[in-house]
Design a protein around this motif. Structure first.
Motif, PDB file in Angstrom:
ATOM      1  N   ALA A 151       0.836  -1.205   0.000  1.00 23.15           N
ATOM      2  CA  ALA A 151       0.000   0.000   0.000  1.00 23.15           C
ATOM      3  C   ALA A 151       0.869   1.252   0.000  1.00 23.15           C
ATOM      4  O   ALA A 151       0.550   2.237  -0.684  1.00 23.15           O
ATOM      5  CB  ALA A 151      -0.929  -0.012   1.211  1.00 23.15           C
ATOM      6  N   TYR A 152       1.959   1.231   0.759  1.00 19.44           N
ATOM      7  CA  TYR A 152       2.867   2.380   0.776  1.00 19.44           C
ATOM      8  C   TYR A 152       3.396   2.656  -0.630  1.00 19.44           C
ATOM      9  O   TYR A 152       3.376   3.804  -1.098  1.00 19.44           O
ATOM     10  CB  TYR A 152       4.035   2.124   1.734  1.00 19.44           C
ATOM     11  N   LYS A 153       3.883   1.608  -1.289  1.00 18.18           N
ATOM     12  CA  LYS A 153       4.461   1.779  -2.619  1.00 18.18           C
ATOM     13  C   LYS A 153       3.427   2.260  -3.630  1.00 18.18           C
ATOM     14  O   LYS A 153       3.730   3.076  -4.512  1.00 18.18           O
ATOM     15  CB  LYS A 153       5.080   0.454  -3.081  1.00 18.18           C
ATOM     16  N   LYS A 154       2.196   1.790  -3.479  1.00 21.64           N
ATOM     17  CA  LYS A 154       1.139   2.130  -4.443  1.00 21.64           C
ATOM     18  C   LYS A 154       0.511   3.491  -4.167  1.00 21.64           C
ATOM     19  O   LYS A 154       0.262   4.276  -5.087  1.00 21.64           O
ATOM     20  CB  LYS A 154       0.054   1.049  -4.404  1.00 21.64           C
ATOM     21  N   ASP A 155       0.246   3.793  -2.889  1.00 20.15           N
ATOM     22  CA  ASP A 155      -0.616   4.931  -2.550  1.00 20.15           C
ATOM     23  C   ASP A 155       0.084   6.136  -1.930  1.00 20.15           C
ATOM     24  O   ASP A 155      -0.470   7.244  -1.960  1.00 20.15           O
ATOM     25  CB  ASP A 155      -1.710   4.474  -1.568  1.00 20.15           C
ATOM     26  N   TRP A 156       1.270   5.975  -1.340  1.00 17.15           N
ATOM     27  CA  TRP A 156       1.794   7.048  -0.501  1.00 17.15           C
ATOM     28  C   TRP A 156       3.219   7.493  -0.776  1.00 17.15           C
ATOM     29  O   TRP A 156       3.592   8.587  -0.384  1.00 17.15           O
ATOM     30  CB  TRP A 156       1.679   6.627   0.981  1.00 17.15           C
ATOM     31  N   HIS A 157       4.024   6.681  -1.444  1.00 15.01           N
ATOM     32  CA  HIS A 157       5.447   7.016  -1.524  1.00 15.01           C
ATOM     33  C   HIS A 157       5.707   8.334  -2.245  1.00 15.01           C
ATOM     34  O   HIS A 157       6.740   8.966  -2.055  1.00 15.01           O
ATOM     35  CB  HIS A 157       6.221   5.884  -2.222  1.00 15.01           C
ATOM     36  N   PHE A 158       4.752   8.763  -3.081  1.00 15.15           N
ATOM     37  CA  PHE A 158       4.946   9.983  -3.867  1.00 15.15           C
ATOM     38  C   PHE A 158       4.637  11.263  -3.091  1.00 15.15           C
ATOM     39  O   PHE A 158       4.857  12.362  -3.592  1.00 15.15           O
ATOM     40  CB  PHE A 158       4.080   9.949  -5.131  1.00 15.15           C
ATOM     41  N   TYR A 159       4.116  11.148  -1.853  1.00 17.02           N
ATOM     42  CA  TYR A 159       3.865  12.351  -1.049  1.00 17.02           C
ATOM     43  C   TYR A 159       5.183  13.059  -0.764  1.00 17.02           C
ATOM     44  O   TYR A 159       6.230  12.411  -0.580  1.00 17.02           O
ATOM     45  CB  TYR A 159       3.168  11.976   0.257  1.00 17.02           C
ATOM     46  N   ALA A 160       5.112  14.383  -0.726  1.00 11.96           N
ATOM     47  CA  ALA A 160       6.332  15.182  -0.581  1.00 11.96           C
ATOM     48  C   ALA A 160       7.113  14.838   0.680  1.00 11.96           C
ATOM     49  O   ALA A 160       8.346  14.933   0.699  1.00 11.96           O
ATOM     50  CB  ALA A 160       5.983  16.672  -0.583  1.00 11.96           C
ATOM     51  N   CYS A 161       6.426  14.415   1.732  1.00 11.96           N
ATOM     52  CA  CYS A 161       7.121  14.139   2.994  1.00 11.96           C
ATOM     53  C   CYS A 161       8.102  12.986   2.869  1.00 11.96           C
ATOM     54  O   CYS A 161       9.065  12.886   3.639  1.00 11.96           O
ATOM     55  CB  CYS A 161       6.120  13.865   4.109  1.00 11.96           C
ATOM     56  N   PHE A 162       7.909  12.084   1.877  1.00 14.21           N
ATOM     57  CA  PHE A 162       8.774  10.923   1.735  1.00 14.21           C
ATOM     58  C   PHE A 162       9.943  11.161   0.779  1.00 14.21           C
ATOM     59  O   PHE A 162      10.806  10.288   0.634  1.00 14.21           O
ATOM     60  CB  PHE A 162       7.957   9.709   1.260  1.00 14.21           C
ATOM     61  N   HIS A 163       9.950  12.301   0.116  1.00 15.20           N
ATOM     62  CA  HIS A 163      11.077  12.674  -0.756  1.00 15.20           C
ATOM     63  C   HIS A 163      11.426  11.553  -1.741  1.00 15.20           C
ATOM     64  O   HIS A 163      12.602  11.308  -2.031  1.00 15.20           O
ATOM     65  CB  HIS A 163      12.306  13.036   0.085  1.00 15.20           C
ATOM     66  N   GLY A 164      10.407  10.846  -2.224  1.00 12.76           N
ATOM     67  CA  GLY A 164      10.626   9.813  -3.224  1.00 12.76           C
ATOM     68  C   GLY A 164      11.089   8.477  -2.672  1.00 12.76           C
ATOM     69  O   GLY A 164      11.438   7.590  -3.456  1.00 12.76           O
ATOM     70  N   LEU A 165      11.103   8.294  -1.364  1.00 15.92           N
ATOM     71  CA  LEU A 165      11.504   7.017  -0.775  1.00 15.92           C
ATOM     72  C   LEU A 165      10.579   5.917  -1.302  1.00 15.92           C
ATOM     73  O   LEU A 165       9.384   5.935  -1.029  1.00 15.92           O
ATOM     74  CB  LEU A 165      11.420   7.097   0.751  1.00 15.92           C
ATOM     75  N   PRO A 166      11.089   4.946  -2.070  1.00 16.92           N
ATOM     76  CA  PRO A 166      10.209   4.012  -2.776  1.00 16.92           C
ATOM     77  C   PRO A 166       9.678   2.870  -1.920  1.00 16.92           C
ATOM     78  O   PRO A 166       8.825   2.114  -2.383  1.00 16.92           O
ATOM     79  CB  PRO A 166      11.114   3.470  -3.887  1.00 16.92           C
ATOM     80  N   PHE A 167      10.166   2.719  -0.709  1.00 15.39           N
ATOM     81  CA  PHE A 167       9.728   1.623   0.148  1.00 15.39           C
ATOM     82  C   PHE A 167       9.637   2.128   1.586  1.00 15.39           C
ATOM     83  O   PHE A 167      10.298   3.089   1.965  1.00 15.39           O
ATOM     84  CB  PHE A 167      10.708   0.436   0.068  1.00 15.39           C
ATOM     85  N   TRP A 168       8.786   1.467   2.382  1.00  8.56           N
ATOM     86  CA  TRP A 168       8.634   1.870   3.779  1.00  8.56           C
ATOM     87  C   TRP A 168       9.847   1.405   4.582  1.00  8.56           C
ATOM     88  O   TRP A 168      10.202   0.220   4.575  1.00  8.56           O
ATOM     89  CB  TRP A 168       7.367   1.289   4.383  1.00  8.56           C
ATOM     90  N   HIS A 169      10.482   2.354   5.235  1.00  8.66           N
ATOM     91  CA  HIS A 169      11.588   2.053   6.147  1.00  8.66           C
ATOM     92  C   HIS A 169      11.524   3.100   7.247  1.00  8.66           C
ATOM     93  O   HIS A 169      11.844   4.268   7.024  1.00  8.66           O
ATOM     94  CB  HIS A 169      12.927   2.097   5.417  1.00  8.66           C
TER      95      HIS A 169
END
Length: 376
Positions: A63-81
């Motif tokens: 779900a993170y990779k599909k729905d949320w990773h593109f939010y500015a707060c993640f700075h493009g982080l492609p996986f949850w860590h």
């Protein structure tokens, strides 16, 4: 109230909208400087909570990779860590904290990760007349372009459609004429204002039109997610002034108008906003909280904007869908009556159910007289 013709009304509307946008940016700067460490701390607590509850779940990672990773707060982080996200949060702006709060709300909304009870708590601040939070749903296979605004799902008061779903000729039926403030706010990255078109009978959209305000993306569910989040984590740096965060991040981000954010804050008893009386956005802070210096600045800014000459307390009327003029409070007793009567609460929402889209001069005169503001 003094009656002004179309040219004056259009000018007053531009001034009012520009002033409210300026207020949002000024509030954002306070949140982004004086109060930023507090918001980062709350976000970090919630990141740890998310990681503990579902960070190892394959479904969550997907779900993170599909729905949320593109939010500015993640700075493009492609996986949850979690460690990486925590590291990023040390540098988050107030806007990026707001992005995380929105993601957190969406995680709760899925119910899969925190359960249905938490989602029920998330939705608890969504108060108002029946239908206030019911989203417009389009039947399977229906063409959004062919939907009749007044007749389509009339019991839903939160009425909007994605602008990209409309043909070019129809877009003119759904959006306001352009103003400098609208041009500015639609230029903001990921602005909700440029994604959503408010339908004619949307309840807060009608408020925006009558009070001469910039239309956003209708009543703000992101604000109620902020309320839920701050109730969950606000005790870390407890202070009711924290609840004003969406007035900066959401309004200055080009997502919602000030009144669309202030309505859920008032309905939930966090502020007591009277339309255009910006000092009433300041919460009750007894006992004092942890943001005393920032709170003093916020109170001062709200008071300064309230007395600016551009802050006209006005009711706008229309002819053929176009601004035709406005009634403006100019006497002290009229302004006092306005402040008494136009509280941004459930009662005002209920009243606007009956207000027609783009009301005529006669309809606005009747509306004003009902509130003790116009004697002809």
């Amino acid at each position: 109230m003094k009656d002004y013709p179309r040219a004056d009304a259009e000018y007053f509307i531009k001034e009012k909208q520009s002033m409210e946008v300026g207020l949002a940016f000024d509030l954002y700067e306070i949140f982004n400087k004086e109060m930023l460490p507090n918001f980062r701390l709350m976000c970090q607590k919630s990141i740890l909570k998310v990681d503990k509850e579902c960070g190892a779940s394959p479904a969550f990672k997907a779900a993170y990779k599909k729905d949320w990773h593109f939010y500015a707060c993640f700075h493009g982080l492609p996986f949850w860590h979690a460690d990486h996200v925590l590291g990023l949060s040390e540098r988050w702006t107030a806007s990026e904290c707001g992005d995380w709060i929105r993601v957190y709300g969406e995680i709760i909304e899925k119910k899969t990760f925190f359960g249905a009870d938490q989602d029920k708590l998330r939705k608890e601040p969504q108060k108002g007349p029946a239908g206030s939070w019911d989203k417009t749903k389009f039947p399977e296979g229906a063409s959004k372009q062919k939907i009749s605004q007044p007749k389509f799902q009339p019991d839903n008061l939160r009425r909007r459609v994605e602008l990209k779903a409309l043909s070019n000729p129809q877009r003119g039926d759904y959006i306001d004429g352009s103003t400098p403030s609208r041009e500015l706010m639609t230029s903001m990255p990921f602005a909700g204002i440029k994604k959503w078109a408010i339908m004619a009978n949307d309840i807060t959209g009608k408020m925006d039109r009558v009070f001469g305000l910039l239309r956003g993306a209708t009543i703000s569910g992101t604000t109620t997610d902020n309320i839920y989040f701050l109730r969950q984590y606000g005790q870390v740096v407890g202070d009711p002034v924290n609840f004003l965060l969406p007035l900066g991040t959401i309004v200055a981000g080009g997502h919602h108008s000030l009144i669309e954010v202030a309505l859920p804050l008032t309905i939930n008893g966090l502020v007591d906003y009277r339309v255009g009386c910006y000092s009433t956005l300041f919460p009750d802070r007894e006992p004092k909280g942890t943001n005393d210096e920032a709170a003093k600045i916020i109170r001062r800014v709200l008071g300064a904007y309230e007395i600016r000459p551009e802050n006209r307390l006005m009711l706008v009327y229309y002819r053929g869908g176009r601004v035709d003029g406005c009634l403006v409070c100019e006497k002290p007793d009229e302004k006092r009556q306005w402040k008494e009567t136009f509280r941004a609460d459930k009662d005002l929402m209920s009243e606007f159910i009956q207000v027609p889209p783009d009301p005529s001069k006669g309809q606005i005169e009747t509306f004003a007289m009902r509130h003790g503001l116009y004697a002809g």
